[in-house]
Each structure stands twice: as structure tokens, then as C-alpha cells.
Design an enzyme around this catalytic site. Structure first.
Site, PDB file in Angstrom:
ATOM      1  N   HIS A 113      43.557  13.534  15.822  1.00 50.87           N
ATOM      2  CA  HIS A 113      43.655  12.458  16.802  1.00 50.87           C
ATOM      3  C   HIS A 113      42.281  11.825  16.989  1.00 50.87           C
ATOM      4  O   HIS A 113      41.258  12.465  16.742  1.00 50.87           O
ATOM      5  CB  HIS A 113      44.156  13.005  18.146  1.00 50.87           C
ATOM      6  CG  HIS A 113      45.488  13.664  18.050  1.00 50.87           C
ATOM      7  ND1 HIS A 113      46.662  12.969  18.146  1.00 50.87           N
ATOM      8  CD2 HIS A 113      45.834  14.955  17.834  1.00 50.87           C
ATOM      9  CE1 HIS A 113      47.682  13.809  18.010  1.00 50.87           C
ATOM     10  NE2 HIS A 113      47.203  15.026  17.820  1.00 50.87           N
ATOM     11  N   THR A 163      35.560  23.660   8.884  1.00 54.21           N
ATOM     12  CA  THR A 163      35.438  22.264   9.307  1.00 54.21           C
ATOM     13  C   THR A 163      34.833  21.372   8.234  1.00 54.21           C
ATOM     14  O   THR A 163      34.881  20.158   8.362  1.00 54.21           O
ATOM     15  CB  THR A 163      34.563  22.156  10.578  1.00 54.21           C
ATOM     16  OG1 THR A 163      33.264  22.672  10.290  1.00 54.21           O
ATOM     17  CG2 THR A 163      35.184  22.913  11.744  1.00 54.21           C
ATOM     18  N   ARG A 178      30.691  28.965   7.234  1.00 51.57           N
ATOM     19  CA  ARG A 178      29.542  28.634   6.381  1.00 51.57           C
ATOM     20  C   ARG A 178      29.446  29.654   5.260  1.00 51.57           C
ATOM     21  O   ARG A 178      29.906  30.791   5.383  1.00 51.57           O
ATOM     22  CB  ARG A 178      28.252  28.587   7.191  1.00 51.57           C
ATOM     23  CG  ARG A 178      27.894  29.903   7.820  1.00 51.57           C
ATOM     24  CD  ARG A 178      26.611  29.809   8.655  1.00 51.57           C
ATOM     25  NE  ARG A 178      26.350  31.069   9.315  1.00 51.57           N
ATOM     26  CZ  ARG A 178      25.841  32.145   8.736  1.00 51.57           C
ATOM     27  NH1 ARG A 178      25.518  32.117   7.461  1.00 51.57           N
ATOM     28  NH2 ARG A 178      25.640  33.255   9.405  1.00 51.57           N
TER      29      ARG A 178
END
Length: 183
Positions: A113, A163, A178
Site C-alpha cells: 500500500h 526487505t 542481511r
């Protein structure tokens, strides 16, 4: 004029309340309901249900419960396994390679969104595709965010929140996820 589905798959703002999209989500939910409520011993029936829903290039096994938005945006390669509680919000394409293992409660989200509250309140939605390479193991409780690409021969540690893209041949863990070492 493009349909809302065309906008959705292009990664543009679209209206999720569009009649065609609502019907397609309902179709997928009915199939996942049927799959999730089929006896574990009825393996062939469970596979037949899923083959109506997802694009499977070879052998696969998905434990119930399993949830998705549309199903037709999910493409899995040979020798795929998803453990209990897998959620794939396939508002855009989810491409999964060969020899991929998902531990329990892995969540894959293409849907997102706007950050701007006015756009979000106005009901705007969009989605970004996700690609998972070959020979990947994703640990339990991992969340894969929209637009991420995970390379080949990767291990993602349990509880990670992915991400950003993850390159080939690495172990990656954490929130945010990571790289901690090369394989």
C-alpha cells in the site's frame, strides 16, 4: 482502458474491489478451503486441488493450511515443499525455482500500500513481483516483502524479514535480513 487486473499485474495502483478480482479471490479461497479441509491421507486429491490453483512445473508438496490471494500468479519449479501455514499474497507474480523448501509459517507478500496516508485512505493498492531462485531454503516464520529477489543456493534464517534482494550463494538472516556469510 486497462482493466484493474491489468493494472494490478503491471504494479500500478488498482482497485481491489473490482468485480473480476473479487470473483477470482473468491475462487482461490474456495479452492484453498477445500484443500485445507481435505484429509491428509488424500494426497492425490490435495494435489489436484492445488493444480487448479497454482502453476506447478513438476513435483511439489504443500502442507495444509495454505493460503493465497489468486493462485494463478504463483509459479513453482520442480521439487517444491511448503510446510504448515504458508501464506502467499500473490497479487503480482511469485516465481519460485527448483528445489525450494519453505519451513513453517513462511509468508510471501507481493501486495503493498502507499506510504502516503491520503493515497492509502483513498483505497489505492499496488503490488511488486517476487522471485525466489533454485536450491533455496527459507527458515520458519520468514516474511518476504514485495519486490524482493532471492538468488540461487540461498539459506534464509528463521524469523527473517527480507526487505531487499539477496544475492546467490549466501546465508542471510535477521530483521532486516542481511547476508552473514557466503556459501
Amino acid at each position: 482502458m486497462r482493466s484493474e487486473k491489468e493494472k494490478m499485474l503491471a504494479g500500478d495502483f488498482y482497485n481491489a474491489d473490482d468485480e473480476e478480482l473479487v470473483k477470482e479471490r473468491e475462487y482461490a479461497r474456495n479452492l484453498t478451503f477445500e484443500f485445507n479441509n481435505t484429509r491428509p491421507s488424500e494426497k492425490r486429491k490435495k494435489e489436484e486441488i492445488l493444480r487448479k490453483l497454482i502453476i506447478a512445473k513438476g513435483s511439489f508438496y504443500i502442507e495444509a493450511p495454505f493460503y493465497c490471494d489468486y493462485g494463478y500468479n504463483i509459479e513453482i519449479g520442480e521439487n517444491f515443499y511448503a510446510n504448515f501455514g504458508c501464506v502467499i499474497l500473490d497479487v503480482n507474480k511469485v516465481q519460485i525455482g527448483n528445489n525450494v523448501l519453505l519451513a513453517p509459517n513462511v509468508q510471501i507478500y507481493t501486495a503493498t500500500h502507499p506510504i502516503d496516508p491520503e493515497e492509502r485512505i483513498a483505497g489505492k493498492e499496488f503490488a511488486e513481483p517476487i522471485v525466489i531462485g533454485n536450491n533455496v531454503w527459507i527458515g520458519g516464520g520468514t516474511i518476504i516483502c514485495p519486490g524482493v529477489k532471492i538468488g540461487d543456493n540461498v539459506t534464509i534464517g528463521a524469523g527473517s524479514v527480507v526487505t531487499k534482494d539477496i544475492p546467490n550463494n549466501v546465508v542471510a538472516v535477521g530483521n532486516p535480513c542481511r547476508v552473514i556469510r557466503k556459501i
